[in-house]
Design a protein around this motif. Structure first.
Motif, PDB file in Angstrom:
ATOM      1  N   GLU A 164      -4.113  10.571  -0.988  1.00 27.63           N
ATOM      2  CA  GLU A 164      -5.084   9.977  -1.914  1.00 27.63           C
ATOM      3  C   GLU A 164      -5.191  10.812  -3.188  1.00 27.63           C
ATOM      4  O   GLU A 164      -5.252  10.270  -4.296  1.00 27.63           O
ATOM      5  CB  GLU A 164      -6.456   9.857  -1.245  1.00 27.63           C
TER       6      GLU A 164
ATOM      7  N   VAL B 299      -3.552  12.084   4.868  1.00 28.70           N
ATOM      8  CA  VAL B 299      -3.985  10.927   4.080  1.00 28.70           C
ATOM      9  C   VAL B 299      -4.836  11.376   2.886  1.00 28.70           C
ATOM     10  O   VAL B 299      -4.713  10.839   1.786  1.00 28.70           O
ATOM     11  CB  VAL B 299      -4.758   9.924   4.957  1.00 28.70           C
TER      12      VAL B 299
ATOM     13  N   ALA C 197       0.837  -1.204   0.000  1.00 26.98           N
ATOM     14  CA  ALA C 197       0.000   0.000   0.000  1.00 26.98           C
ATOM     15  C   ALA C 197       0.869   1.251   0.000  1.00 26.98           C
ATOM     16  O   ALA C 197       0.598   2.208  -0.745  1.00 26.98           O
ATOM     17  CB  ALA C 197      -0.928  -0.007   1.208  1.00 26.98           C
TER      18      ALA C 197
ATOM     19  N   LEU D  42       0.397   3.861   7.185  1.00 26.85           N
ATOM     20  CA  LEU D  42       1.615   4.115   6.413  1.00 26.85           C
ATOM     21  C   LEU D  42       2.720   4.726   7.258  1.00 26.85           C
ATOM     22  O   LEU D  42       3.899   4.618   6.916  1.00 26.85           O
ATOM     23  CB  LEU D  42       1.304   5.041   5.239  1.00 26.85           C
TER      24      LEU D  42
ATOM     25  N   THR E 233      -5.036   4.733   5.843  1.00 28.68           N
ATOM     26  CA  THR E 233      -5.672   4.835   4.533  1.00 28.68           C
ATOM     27  C   THR E 233      -7.120   4.364   4.612  1.00 28.68           C
ATOM     28  O   THR E 233      -7.550   3.764   5.601  1.00 28.68           O
ATOM     29  CB  THR E 233      -4.920   4.001   3.487  1.00 28.68           C
ATOM     30  N   SER E 234      -7.865   4.587   3.538  1.00 29.62           N
ATOM     31  CA  SER E 234      -9.261   4.153   3.488  1.00 29.62           C
ATOM     32  C   SER E 234      -9.374   2.635   3.565  1.00 29.62           C
ATOM     33  O   SER E 234     -10.408   2.104   3.968  1.00 29.62           O
ATOM     34  CB  SER E 234      -9.914   4.665   2.198  1.00 29.62           C
TER      35      SER E 234
ATOM     36  N   TYR F  45       1.503   4.524  -3.190  1.00 29.72           N
ATOM     37  CA  TYR F  45       1.364   5.978  -3.071  1.00 29.72           C
ATOM     38  C   TYR F  45       2.555   6.723  -3.670  1.00 29.72           C
ATOM     39  O   TYR F  45       2.507   7.950  -3.807  1.00 29.72           O
ATOM     40  CB  TYR F  45       1.171   6.375  -1.610  1.00 29.72           C
TER      41      TYR F  45
ATOM     42  N   ARG G 256      -2.173  10.099  -5.299  1.00 31.08           N
ATOM     43  CA  ARG G 256      -2.223   8.805  -5.980  1.00 31.08           C
ATOM     44  C   ARG G 256      -3.177   8.835  -7.167  1.00 31.08           C
ATOM     45  O   ARG G 256      -2.851   8.332  -8.251  1.00 31.08           O
ATOM     46  CB  ARG G 256      -2.648   7.698  -5.002  1.00 31.08           C
TER      47      ARG G 256
END
Length: 229
Positions: free
Chosen positions: A159, A155, A16, A126, A120-121, A20, A162
């Motif tokens: 997102e 975060v 994960a 992280l 993260t969702s 990113y 990303r």
């Protein structure tokens, strides 16, 4: 003693983090603003935006600290990943987990630490948004709430980063495929930008990640294998 991280969970967390594309990137104002605000709100000399990979914790942004990373096995932020919640250490010398940590006994001389997880969702942690002081202290309830709110906004920024990178890559692939692609009139091979010829399958795999399996259509079976047909 630190609790062990299950291998599958850690492998998924590291994957994960990789997705990113944040590790070892240059400083960016958007992230520096978070550490600046965090330092101001919590009234501490050091604020860090830390990402924890397999071997180290790396600082995307930092206030009041010169080093860019430390080993993971001595990092405070790994404890945030393990606990999965905001960690507050009022006095490191009074905490058996940290009293003999080299980051406490030598530079930078951490006596107070507070770190909020970057979740993260999908639920992967992280790293952390953390604050450090050279003196024992505590956070007020409002400071802790603000620290956690800023961690969530970090975060959100990740997102957006990303999605933006994925969109740019997708558009680049579309432009490459939509351009004039030299193809052999006989074998249907495709020539790349370096002048090398390859198969259609290899070209599409390189530009889209699609994988192929092979079969024979009904028409080709009748033409090439009439006995089977």
């Amino acid at each position: 003693m630190k609790p062990a991280i299950k291998f599958n969970q850690e492998a998924a967390r590291l994957e994960a983090l990789r997705q990113y594309s944040i590790s070892d990137t240059s400083s960016e104002q958007a992230y520096d603003d978070f550490t600046l605000l965090t330092s101001f709100i919590c009234q501490v000399p050091i604020a860090l935006l830390s990402f924890v990979d397999a071997e180290r914790q790396w600082f995307k942004s930092k206030i009041g600290l010169e080093v860019a990373q430390t080993a993971r096995n001595i990092s405070f932020c790994e404890n945030v990943i393990l606990s999965e919640r905001t960690l507050v250490v009022k006095d490191t010398l009074c905490d058996e987990r940290f009293c003999d940590n080299p980051l406490v006994t030598s530079a930078p001389g951490i006596r107070f630490y507070a770190g909020a997880p970057l979740i993260t969702s999908a639920g992967y942690i992280l790293g952390s948004l953390c604050v450090i002081d050279h003196q024992p202290r505590d956070l007020s309830d409002l400071q802790k709430i603000a620290l956690e709110a800023l961690a969530r906004q970090v975060v959100t920024q990740l997102e957006l980063r990303r999605v933006s990178l994925n969109l740019a890559n997708a558009l680049n692939k579309i432009e490459q495929i939509a351009g004039l692609v030299p193809i052999c009139s006989y074998c249907k091979g495709i020539r790349d930008d370096q002048g090398y010829w390859s198969t259609v399958e290899k070209f599409i795999m390189q530009h889209s990640g699609v994988e192929f399996t092979h079969s024979i259509c009904d028409n080709c079976v009748r033409q090439h294998f009439p006995d089977v047909a």
